[in-house]
Structure formats: C-alpha cells, structure tokens
Design an enzyme around this catalytic site. Sequence first.
Site, PDB file in Angstrom:
ATOM      1  CB  CYS A 258      41.240  50.903 -23.789  1.00  0.00           C
ATOM      2  SG  CYS A 258      41.909  51.923 -22.444  1.00  0.00           S
TER       3      CYS A 258
ATOM      4  CB  CYS B  63      40.097  52.942 -17.924  1.00  0.00           C
ATOM      5  SG  CYS B  63      40.620  53.968 -19.307  1.00  0.00           S
TER       6      CYS B  63
END
Length: 431
Positions: free
Chosen positions: A181, A363
Amino acid sequence: MNTSATGGEPALAAQPFRIADATYEIVIVGGGTAGIAAATSLLARRPDLDIAIIDAADVHYYQPGWTMVGGGIFTPEETVRTMAAVMPAGVRWLKSHVAAFEPERHAVVLDDCRVVHYKQLIVCPGLKLDWDMIEGLSETLGRNGVTSNYQFQSAPRTWENVRALRSGRAIFTQPPMPIKCAGAPQKAMYLAADHWKKSGALNHIDIEFCNAGGVLFGVAAYVPALMEYIEAYGIQLRFNHNLVAVDGGARTATFVRTGADGAKDTVVKEFDMLHVVPPQTAPNFVRSSPLADAVGWVDVDPATLRHKSFENIFALGDVANTTNAKTAAAVRKQAPVVAHNVLAGLGKSADKRLHHYNGYGSCPLTVERGKIVLAEFLYGGKVAPTFPSWLIDGTRPSSLAWQLKQRVLPKLYWEGMLKGHEWLARLEQEH
C-alpha cells in the site's frame, strides 16, 4: 464453517493438523489475505478439492484497517480475528513454518523437517517488514514519539501521539519501493494533519514527508488532488530522503539524501513525532529459494501469475514480483485468476484457457477525516475507476469514497473475499 457475523469464534473452530509427510492436490503457503481468498475461490468452484494451507500464525489481520486505527476511526479489535475463525471448512491447516521449496520434486519442506507434496502450489506468504534495516528503530518503536501504522501494536500509538502533539515537528517517512500500500505512508500524515487543523494545533506543528522516492504518488492523475492537501496542511515534501537510523532518546532521525546528480549525503533531523514505514522485502525462505527472481520475489508471469520456470506453481499477493500495487484490492482480483488457472492445471476446469490479471490495484487515500481520494489503476498506471465519475470521481476527494472505506470495504473483506465471493472481480481470458 459456521462463524458469527461479528467475527467471533466459529461454533466448531478449525484446528491445525499435525501430521507426518503428506500429499495434497493443492498446497497454499500463507494464510493471510491472499491465501484464504485463493482457497475460498478454489472451493467455490470445486468444493471437493484437497487443499492444505501452511501458516504458523494464530491470528489473521485486516491490515487496510490499520490506517483507520492510527487515525482514531477504528479500534484495533476491529482489524483482527483468530486464524481458526477465517480458515475455510474442509481445508487442512498445517500450523508450521516453511523452511524450503523443492519444486523439482513438487515438495515444500517445513521447519520440523516434514515434507508436504503437492500437485499445484500457491505461494502467498506476504512480505517481510524489515524494521532492523533502520538502525535503532526496533529499540524505540512505540516509545519516544516513534510509531508506525504498519504494526498492529503500534497503530493505536499513532493516534495517541497525534492527539498529544500540540507543537513541534512531525516527520512521516516512506522507504524505497516496493512496499505494501504505497499510499499508506501519506494516509497517516493527512489524517494527523486534519486532526491538528481541527484542534487548532496545525499552525504550531511543522510537518515533513520524507520519501525515499522522487514523486508523491506513482499515478500522476491523482497527484493534483493530493497536492492541494499538501499545500493546505503546509506539509514540506522531502523527496529522495531515505531513513537509515533513529535515536529515540535524542529524538533524531538520520536520512541519506540523494541529490539530482546522484551524490549522497547524510541529514539528521530532530522530531517530536516520527511515523516510520519500514523497508520491505520478500520473506527469507522465499528469497533463498529456486522460486525467487534476482531480488528475492517469486518470479511469475504478470498476467497468469504462474511461475516462469515451474508450471504447477503460482503466486499472488505481496510476494509476487508483479508491478501492481501491493494491496488487498489487488488480491481481490488476483485470487479468482489463480483459482481458475490452478484448476486448469489440474484438468478440473471445462475452460482450459488461462485467465489474466490486469494489474488492478486500489488505494483509498484518506486525505481528511470524512473524505478520500480513491485511486484505482492497472499495470502501467492506467486509471481504472470502478464507479462512474458522477458517483465517485477518484481524482477528487469524495465523502462517498470515505463511506466505502469505513463501512463497505471491511464487510467486503471479511464476508466477501474471505468467503469466496468474487464481487467486482471479473476474470479476463488469455487471448
């Protein structure tokens, strides 16, 4: 397996199997997001499959929730369940560590020297957070204003530190890629800055984002919206700054700075709060194996996710050397691809064609409490929104995207991905 809707222990909890050498149709290394999702996708297609999952962990984490813990939105308990509670019914759980892979004889060696044979192998043990690569970090993490949302125990400390800080310098770091991430380092920063703004402390706090890379975010379409928040919060961007050491007692952080000409020098910064993202590598037993590429990740075809040298081995999730973002959203798309292709390899699918993963990743960038920039993209940074722009424009902050992150995605994770429901995960066939 009958599990309560609130995530408690199942009526009859799955128990690990402790056996001698054995053979299974499918062996899955790793019981995290990728491993459980792959297993349930397989079982949704063929409930009679003989599957073993190898994982020594007692608990299973919803890691995307840790950003929200660090921002005071989720409690830590909302992001964790026992491994027994998420292990699919009918799967053999081998509660052990992997010591080595022996692909020539279709075998995995466990740390107690047992050997597990397979017809098809799925490798998805995640990655290694290498805290020790930053000198002094392990000794001070969780103390002296040093915290990280990348650790279950530390994420609550992030929120404690944010609330306690009323003046001084707050530094947020990002290590060299790849990391899981890639937006998470700045998510923590935006939520902290938003709290300081609303509590009246922002004008008394200097915020720095020290990024080992040279750009704010890898997909250019989302950068303008992020830069608006960088400017509104008064954040100072420090690109090409790689954290190499922390002295918690002295409250100093040491960075190696790389100039435009490639020359390097050392910069020492004082801090009152330091949010650290550790360097990340493939697990040691993967890096030293015949499955690894030159830098240690499992070497797979980026579309089929099949190993480039061993046709009965697949990988997904963080450990694969694909260039997609390492996120749970990527796994949501990868698991059905791997499930189909494994069954094709076993001759148990009417459709013999291999299916493709297109590099999808997502994201949700928490730019303030209540708003998110929802970045979604494919291989090559191609923007790939799930929703029409009139509903959620991913290039702009959205309150609806926040509701998606806060309310929908956790349920999608626990009750969808981990149960074999492939919502929004259409397969793409090989041409």
